[in-house]
Design an enzyme around this catalytic site. Structure first.
Site, PDB file in Angstrom:
ATOM      1  N   LYS A 126       0.895  -1.179   0.000  1.00  0.00           N
ATOM      2  CA  LYS A 126       0.000   0.000   0.000  1.00  0.00           C
ATOM      3  C   LYS A 126       0.927   1.221   0.000  1.00  0.00           C
ATOM      4  O   LYS A 126       1.490   1.598   1.021  1.00  0.00           O
ATOM      5  CB  LYS A 126      -0.878  -0.021   1.259  1.00  0.00           C
ATOM      6  CG  LYS A 126      -2.199   0.716   1.133  1.00  0.00           C
ATOM      7  CD  LYS A 126      -2.092   2.162   0.741  1.00  0.00           C
ATOM      8  CE  LYS A 126      -1.699   3.065   1.889  1.00  0.00           C
ATOM      9  NZ  LYS A 126      -1.487   4.478   1.444  1.00  0.00           N
ATOM     10  N   GLU A 134      10.020   1.901  10.301  1.00  0.00           N
ATOM     11  CA  GLU A 134      11.031   2.915   9.987  1.00  0.00           C
ATOM     12  C   GLU A 134      10.325   4.252  10.109  1.00  0.00           C
ATOM     13  O   GLU A 134       9.484   4.594   9.279  1.00  0.00           O
ATOM     14  CB  GLU A 134      11.552   2.735   8.545  1.00  0.00           C
ATOM     15  CG  GLU A 134      12.227   1.404   8.283  1.00  0.00           C
ATOM     16  CD  GLU A 134      13.589   1.290   8.938  1.00  0.00           C
ATOM     17  OE1 GLU A 134      14.108   2.296   9.462  1.00  0.00           O
ATOM     18  OE2 GLU A 134      14.132   0.174   8.941  1.00  0.00           O
ATOM     19  N   CYS A 155      14.001  11.425   6.039  1.00  0.00           N
ATOM     20  CA  CYS A 155      13.846  11.101   7.460  1.00  0.00           C
ATOM     21  C   CYS A 155      15.182  11.137   8.189  1.00  0.00           C
ATOM     22  O   CYS A 155      15.249  11.462   9.367  1.00  0.00           O
ATOM     23  CB  CYS A 155      13.214   9.741   7.613  1.00  0.00           C
ATOM     24  SG  CYS A 155      13.992   8.518   6.568  1.00  0.00           S
ATOM     25  N   GLU A 213      10.299  16.782  14.107  1.00  0.00           N
ATOM     26  CA  GLU A 213      10.681  16.593  12.712  1.00  0.00           C
ATOM     27  C   GLU A 213       9.891  17.571  11.845  1.00  0.00           C
ATOM     28  O   GLU A 213       8.667  17.588  11.873  1.00  0.00           O
ATOM     29  CB  GLU A 213      10.358  15.156  12.299  1.00  0.00           C
ATOM     30  CG  GLU A 213      10.836  14.840  10.922  1.00  0.00           C
ATOM     31  CD  GLU A 213      10.620  13.381  10.562  1.00  0.00           C
ATOM     32  OE1 GLU A 213       9.505  12.883  10.779  1.00  0.00           O
ATOM     33  OE2 GLU A 213      11.563  12.762  10.070  1.00  0.00           O
TER      34      GLU A 213
HETATM   35  P1  NAD Z   1       2.441   8.821   7.162  1.00  0.00           P
HETATM   36  O1  NAD Z   1       2.719   8.025   8.375  1.00  0.00           O
HETATM   37  O2  NAD Z   1       1.314   9.740   7.178  1.00  0.00           O
HETATM   38  O3  NAD Z   1       2.188   7.861   5.910  1.00  0.00           O
HETATM   39  C1  NAD Z   1       3.021   6.788   5.573  1.00  0.00           C
HETATM   40  C2  NAD Z   1       2.194   5.675   4.979  1.00  0.00           C
HETATM   41  O4  NAD Z   1       1.288   5.200   5.955  1.00  0.00           O
HETATM   42  C3  NAD Z   1       1.343   6.098   3.782  1.00  0.00           C
HETATM   43  O5  NAD Z   1       1.270   5.056   2.839  1.00  0.00           O
HETATM   44  C4  NAD Z   1      -0.022   6.326   4.405  1.00  0.00           C
HETATM   45  O6  NAD Z   1      -1.073   6.176   3.500  1.00  0.00           O
HETATM   46  C5  NAD Z   1      -0.046   5.226   5.434  1.00  0.00           C
HETATM   47  N1  NAD Z   1      -0.970   5.444   6.563  1.00  0.00           N
HETATM   48  C6  NAD Z   1      -1.432   6.631   7.051  1.00  0.00           C
HETATM   49  N2  NAD Z   1      -2.300   6.395   8.075  1.00  0.00           N
HETATM   50  C7  NAD Z   1      -2.372   5.052   8.236  1.00  0.00           C
HETATM   51  C8  NAD Z   1      -3.077   4.192   9.123  1.00  0.00           C
HETATM   52  N3  NAD Z   1      -3.901   4.680  10.060  1.00  0.00           N
HETATM   53  N4  NAD Z   1      -2.902   2.873   9.007  1.00  0.00           N
HETATM   54  C9  NAD Z   1      -2.084   2.350   8.079  1.00  0.00           C
HETATM   55  N5  NAD Z   1      -1.393   3.112   7.191  1.00  0.00           N
HETATM   56  C10 NAD Z   1      -1.531   4.449   7.275  1.00  0.00           C
HETATM   57  O7  NAD Z   1       3.801   9.521   6.836  1.00  0.00           O
HETATM   58  P2  NAD Z   1       4.119  10.486   5.614  1.00  0.00           P
HETATM   59  O8  NAD Z   1       3.702  11.857   5.965  1.00  0.00           O
HETATM   60  O9  NAD Z   1       3.617   9.887   4.369  1.00  0.00           O
HETATM   61  O10 NAD Z   1       5.719  10.345   5.578  1.00  0.00           O
HETATM   62  C11 NAD Z   1       6.558  11.174   6.250  1.00  0.00           C
HETATM   63  C12 NAD Z   1       7.097  10.500   7.481  1.00  0.00           C
HETATM   64  O11 NAD Z   1       7.775   9.291   7.146  1.00  0.00           O
HETATM   65  C13 NAD Z   1       8.112  11.320   8.187  1.00  0.00           C
HETATM   66  O12 NAD Z   1       7.831  11.351   9.558  1.00  0.00           O
HETATM   67  C14 NAD Z   1       9.423  10.589   7.928  1.00  0.00           C
HETATM   68  O13 NAD Z   1      10.407  10.767   8.867  1.00  0.00           O
HETATM   69  C15 NAD Z   1       8.990   9.204   7.838  1.00  0.00           C
HETATM   70  N6  NAD Z   1       9.966   8.416   7.080  1.00  0.00           N
HETATM   71  C16 NAD Z   1      10.756   7.547   7.753  1.00  0.00           C
HETATM   72  C17 NAD Z   1      11.701   6.828   7.081  1.00  0.00           C
HETATM   73  C18 NAD Z   1      12.603   5.849   7.773  1.00  0.00           C
HETATM   74  O14 NAD Z   1      13.186   5.023   7.105  1.00  0.00           O
HETATM   75  N7  NAD Z   1      12.737   5.900   9.056  1.00  0.00           N
HETATM   76  C19 NAD Z   1      11.825   6.974   5.719  1.00  0.00           C
HETATM   77  C20 NAD Z   1      10.999   7.888   5.067  1.00  0.00           C
HETATM   78  C21 NAD Z   1      10.046   8.593   5.779  1.00  0.00           C
END
Ligand code: NAD
Length: 462
Positions: free
Chosen positions: A170, A245, A279, A369
């Site tokens: 997803k 992650e 990130c 962040e």
């Molecule tokens: P997000 O958590 O909103 O979304 C990430 C994914 O989760 C998307 O596919 C989203 O549709 C899904 N999602 C959202 N709500 C959900 C739920 N209730 N249940 C299941 N899935 C759900 O994050 P974002 O805004 O898309 O991404 C940015 C964040 O990701 C930042 O905080 C960044 O640090 C983090 N990030 C971490 C890493 C790492 O490797 N540690 C890498 C890249 C990004």
């Protein structure tokens, strides 16, 4: 590329169960460039059933054959790298050269690394009178964010397939076209039907259905800490494997013996890269008080050079969020050296490259962040102070240490509560385990450590 109007399930593009769609918007000009189906729990269930049905045969496929499929996948990613770069640029907004080098280039390296690892990894070993097998965990639910759209997909799917797992992906709602393109490459690589499945959709609907699905054995999630905590709790309640992650607030620690100009220059480039949406970005620069003013001047000059060359952030919501953090920095008393909250262009979700000095460790911009092109420069008095500040957040994903000699930098790096540290500008290594200490996550991606996340251990005694 043209958007598909279905889900990739069991080796074919199939109509979605519902009729809702998600608009894909180009963040440079705010134009709608495509629509993809917004999946429901019904689509997720169909994809999980396909992955479950494909699992026994894929798990029993010899590792050398799985390796051959991954090598074919890598070759197709190479053949389609221009299209990949253009697609990422269209939906994420990153400048094309960056998309070519990083958004297309890194997944090719990672796919290649897992083609090799699948062929060479010791899935079986003798321990005394036992034979220990590393067996695939089962059906993987992979949930990915938008900031490195293809890398984050490949960093989960390639090791899962190498291990013998099957996958339901997803992807993020902002970057589904890259995910659809990836599904095309999986099909072209001759990976059997059902081994990889794609359901596009909203996080709280399709993402949640996947995380909660009883027939998913492992949830691998990359995204925000807030959502990660929820997914971890759901997985815990079902005694299900989980890899998280999450976010970061990494420190770039410049020790007094370092090459200051180089450390500051590389540090600014690191934060501005991908418009700050990384990130592991070193968003806190820690400088000794004796070198502080010089470092601020160097950082300001470096950031100013970015000016118009930086891409937008991904969407209007992120733009508003980043700008509100910049406002907060000003309100809490940090000094704005370059940039600011005003939008630098009338159209597109742009944020000016921004540098703050006089940032104290407890300020919001030094703790949370931001996920935008915003650097905070923090002063330290001595090494103990630098260590306390560097370790003084809930995160621990990455970081950097600069010193005149490597031994000094390594000694400091060993005391950082963080999963990955670059020493004097050390280069990205696609085989090095990547993942967080503290609230930055659970588990590791990339290389052999990333592969082992998708394996479980069985021992037979003789
Ligand atoms: P997000 O958590 O909103 O979304 C990430 C994914 O989760 C998307 O596919 C989203 O549709 C899904 N999602 C959202 N709500 C959900 C739920 N209730 N249940 C299941 N899935 C759900 O994050 P974002 O805004 O898309 O991404 C940015 C964040 O990701 C930042 O905080 C960044 O640090 C983090 N990030 C971490 C890493 C790492 O490797 N540690 C890498 C890249 C990004």
């Amino acid at each position: 590329m043209k958007a598909h109007d279905g889900m990739y399930i069991d080796g074919a593009w199939r109509p979605a169960a519902g009729t809702d769609t998600i608009e894909v918007v180009n963040p440079v000009d705010e134009q709608v460039i495509g629509r993809v189906p917004a999946g429901t729990a019904e689509d997720v269930d169909a994809a999980v059933r396909a992955a479950r049905a494909a699992f026994p045969a894929w798990a029993a496929t010899p590792p050398a054959e799985r390796a051959a499929r991954l090598a074919a996948l890598r070759d197709i990613l190479v053949a389609r790298k221009d299209e990949i770069a253009e697609t990422v640029t269209a939906e994420l907004g990153s400048p094309l050269p960056f998309s070519q080098a990083v958004h297309a280039g890194v997944p090719i390296a990672v796919a290649g690394s897992y083609a090799e690892l699948a062929a060479t990894y010791a899935f079986e070993e003798k321990v005394g009178n036992s034979t220990v097998y590393q067996e695939p965990v089962g059906v993987v639910g992979a949930i990915t964010p938008w900031n490195y759209p293809l890398h984050q997909i490949v960093a989960k799917v390639a090791p899962a397939l190498a291990a013998g797992c099957t996958v339901v992906l997803k992807p993020a709602e902002d970057t589904p076209l890259t995910a659809q393109l990836f599904a095309e490459t999986v099909a072209e690589a001759g990976i059997p039907a059902g081994v990889f499945n794609l359901v596009t959709g909203l996080g709280p609907v399709a993402g949640q259905a996947l995380a909660e699905h009883p027939d998913v054995d492992l949830v691998s999630f990359t995204g925000s800490t807030a959502v990660g905590k929820r997914i971890g709790a759901t997985a815990g309640a079902a005694v299900k494997r989980v890899a998280l992650e999450l976010g970061g607030k990494s420190a770039n620690v410049i020790l007094p013996s370092a090459d200051l100009a180089k450390a500051v220059g590389v540090g600014v480039a690191n934060v501005m890269s991908n418009s700050g949406q990384t990130c592991s970005a070193w968003t806190r620069m820690l400088v000794h008080t004796a070198q502080y003013d010089e470092a601020v001047e160097l950082a300001a000059a470096a950031a100013e050079k970015y000016g118009d060359r930086i891409g937008p952030v991904v969407n209007a919501k992120q733009q508003a969020r980043v700008r509100s953090y910049i406002d907060k920095g000003v309100t809490e008393g940090a000094r704005l050296v370059v940039g600011g909250p005003e939008s630098p262009r009338e159209q597109g979700y742009f944020v000016s490259p921004t540098v703050f000095s006089d940032v104290t460790p407890e300020m919001t911009i030094a703790q949370e962040e931001i996920f935008g092109p915003v650097l905070s420069i923090i002063r330290y008095e001595d090494e103990a102070d630098a260590l306390r500040i560097a370790n003084g957040t809930v995160y621990g994903l990455a970081g950097a240490v600069w010193a005149g000699d490597e031994t000094e930098a390594v000694a400091f790096a060993r005391r950082l509560d963080t999963g990955q540290v670059d020493i004097n500008g050390g280069r990205f290594n696609p085989l090095a385990p990547f993942g967080g200490y503290k609230q930055s996550g659970v588990g590791r991606e990339l290389g052999a450590h990333g592969l082992s996340e998708y394996l479980q251990t069985k021992s037979l005694q003789f």
